[in-house]
Design an enzyme around this catalytic site. Structure first.
Site, short mmCIF file in Angstrom:
data_model
loop_
_atom_site.label_atom_id
_atom_site.label_comp_id
_atom_site.label_asym_id
_atom_site.label_seq_id
_atom_site.Cartn_x
_atom_site.Cartn_y
_atom_site.Cartn_z
N SER A 1 0.86 -1.18 0.00
CA SER A 1 0.00 0.00 0.00
C SER A 1 0.89 1.23 0.00
O SER A 1 1.65 1.46 0.95
CB SER A 1 -0.88 0.01 1.25
OG SER A 1 -1.33 1.32 1.49
N HIS B 1 -1.55 -1.44 -3.95
CA HIS B 1 -2.79 -1.06 -3.28
C HIS B 1 -2.81 0.46 -3.10
O HIS B 1 -1.86 1.05 -2.57
CB HIS B 1 -2.84 -1.78 -1.93
CG HIS B 1 -4.09 -1.59 -1.16
ND1 HIS B 1 -5.22 -2.37 -1.37
CD2 HIS B 1 -4.41 -0.75 -0.14
CE1 HIS B 1 -6.16 -2.01 -0.51
NE2 HIS B 1 -5.70 -1.02 0.24
N ASP C 1 -4.90 3.65 -1.50
CA ASP C 1 -5.91 3.99 -0.50
C ASP C 1 -6.47 5.38 -0.75
O ASP C 1 -5.78 6.38 -0.55
CB ASP C 1 -5.29 3.92 0.89
CG ASP C 1 -5.04 2.49 1.32
OD1 ASP C 1 -6.00 1.71 1.31
OD2 ASP C 1 -3.88 2.16 1.65
N MET D 1 -9.01 8.21 0.35
CA MET D 1 -9.78 8.64 1.54
C MET D 1 -10.28 10.07 1.32
O MET D 1 -9.56 10.90 0.76
CB MET D 1 -8.87 8.61 2.78
CG MET D 1 -8.21 7.27 3.01
SD MET D 1 -7.31 7.25 4.56
CE MET D 1 -6.46 5.66 4.42
N HIS E 1 -8.66 1.09 -3.36
CA HIS E 1 -9.53 0.88 -2.20
C HIS E 1 -10.20 2.22 -1.87
O HIS E 1 -9.55 3.13 -1.36
CB HIS E 1 -8.63 0.38 -1.04
CG HIS E 1 -9.33 0.23 0.27
ND1 HIS E 1 -8.63 0.02 1.44
CD2 HIS E 1 -10.64 0.26 0.61
CE1 HIS E 1 -9.49 -0.08 2.45
NE2 HIS E 1 -10.71 0.08 1.97
N MET F 1 -12.22 4.53 0.21
CA MET F 1 -12.78 4.80 1.54
C MET F 1 -13.44 6.17 1.47
O MET F 1 -12.95 7.16 2.02
CB MET F 1 -11.64 4.77 2.59
CG MET F 1 -11.18 3.36 2.90
SD MET F 1 -9.54 3.32 3.65
CE MET F 1 -8.54 3.34 2.16
N MET G 1 -11.20 -5.64 6.45
CA MET G 1 -10.33 -4.67 7.13
C MET G 1 -9.88 -5.25 8.47
O MET G 1 -10.70 -5.69 9.28
CB MET G 1 -11.07 -3.35 7.38
CG MET G 1 -11.35 -2.51 6.15
SD MET G 1 -9.93 -2.12 5.12
CE MET G 1 -8.87 -1.21 6.26
N ASP H 1 -6.38 -6.28 5.00
CA ASP H 1 -5.77 -4.95 4.91
C ASP H 1 -5.71 -4.31 6.29
O ASP H 1 -6.75 -4.09 6.91
CB ASP H 1 -6.61 -4.09 3.95
CG ASP H 1 -6.04 -2.70 3.73
OD1 ASP H 1 -4.91 -2.43 4.18
OD2 ASP H 1 -6.74 -1.89 3.10
C1 DX5 Z 1 -5.97 1.80 6.08
C2 DX5 Z 1 -5.64 1.42 4.67
C3 DX5 Z 1 -4.53 0.44 4.54
C4 DX5 Z 1 -3.21 0.94 5.05
C5 DX5 Z 1 -2.50 -0.23 5.62
O1 DX5 Z 1 -7.11 2.58 6.09
O2 DX5 Z 1 -6.76 0.86 4.02
O3 DX5 Z 1 -4.40 -0.03 3.21
O4 DX5 Z 1 -2.39 1.49 4.06
O5 DX5 Z 1 -1.36 0.21 6.26
P1 DX5 Z 1 -0.58 -0.70 7.29
O6 DX5 Z 1 -0.14 -1.94 6.50
O7 DX5 Z 1 0.54 0.14 7.74
O8 DX5 Z 1 -1.55 -1.06 8.36
ZN ZN Z 2 -6.43 -0.16 2.01
#
Ligand code: DX5
Ligand code: ZN
Length: 217
Positions: free
Chosen positions: A7, A32, A34, A36, A65, A67, A136, A174
């Site tokens: 990620s 990956h 993320d 947000m 992903h 969010m 998650m 994740d």
């Molecule tokens: C959290 C994300 C993850 C995050 C994971 O909201 O969806 O993908 O990057 O990071 P680590 O592996 O550091 O928990």
């Molecule tokens: Zn993620």
């Protein structure tokens, strides 16, 4: 095939192209991303413009992903930016099946995500639609949090449901994945392992990825 998905949330964004190339060379299977929005989760990260920039520097499949609230408004932009897989949260969708169908119609893999507090049973009606389910193992919003073990039970439930219903979706985990939690998630039956700080804060990447690989083979 079991897959490791770094990620980029924990990468050095001032050198993002180099970071992406480094994990690709080190043997990552997917990347990956993320997304947000500051509403569905308290943090704000990247938009389609960033996905498009990453697309230009790697051949790895991009696992986006989302969010975000109202993901149906944005899936097309993230697919046009070069995503190969797009996942949306059960908690963020009015009608999850409709959004999953929208993603599939646009020609990429569709994933359904559940937060630590959301039970697997909320996905029962969409399991025949999804290409993957993302469990998650932290509350979404930030990298570097501690692994929430109840996710392992959900992975086991999904493995069972997949077998009972003769389905083929992949199971992704994740959050908080490091060498030891990766082995636990593997034992529970997960197929795709997202790792942010577990790789980007643990150089050299080649060595870390090799060590991770040995835990899932
Ligand atoms: C959290 C994300 C993850 C995050 C994971 O909201 O969806 O993908 O990057 O990071 P680590 O592996 O550091 O928990
Ligand atoms: Zn993620």
């Amino acid at each position: 095939m079991k897959k490791i998905a770094p990620s980029i949330l924990s990468a050095d964004f001032s050198r993002l192209g180099e970071e992406v190339k480094a994990v690709e060379l080190a043997g990552a299977d997917l990347l990956h991303l993320d997304v947000m929005d500051g509403h569905f989760v308290p943090n704000i990260t990247m938009g389609p413009i960033m996905v498009a920039a990453v697309r230009r520097v790697t051949k790895l499949p991009l696992d986006t992903h989302l969010m975000i609230e109202h993901p149906e408004k944005y899936v097309e932009a993230f697919i046009q930016a070069g995503s190969d897989m797009v996942s949306v949260h059960q908690e963020a969708c009015g009608d999850l099946a409709v959004v999953l169908k929208q993603i599939k119609k646009l020609g990429v893999k569709a994933g359904a995500v559940i937060n630590p507090a959301t039970p697997v049973k909320t996905l029962l009606t969409v399991l025949d639609l999804v290409d993957y389910v993302l469990v998650m193992t932290v509350n979404p919003g930030f990298g570097g949090q501690e692994f929430i073990r109840s996710g392992l039970v959900k992975v086991q439930e999904l493995v069972k449901l997949r077998r009972q219903n003769k389905l083929a979706f992949e199971i992704e985990v994740d959050g908080g994945i490091n060498l030891s939690t990766l082995a636990e998630a593997h034992a529970a039956g997960a197929d795709i392992f997202v790792t942010g700080s577990g790789i980007f804060k643990c150089p050299p990447y080649v060595q870390t990825l090799q060590q991770m690989r040995t835990r899932i083979e």
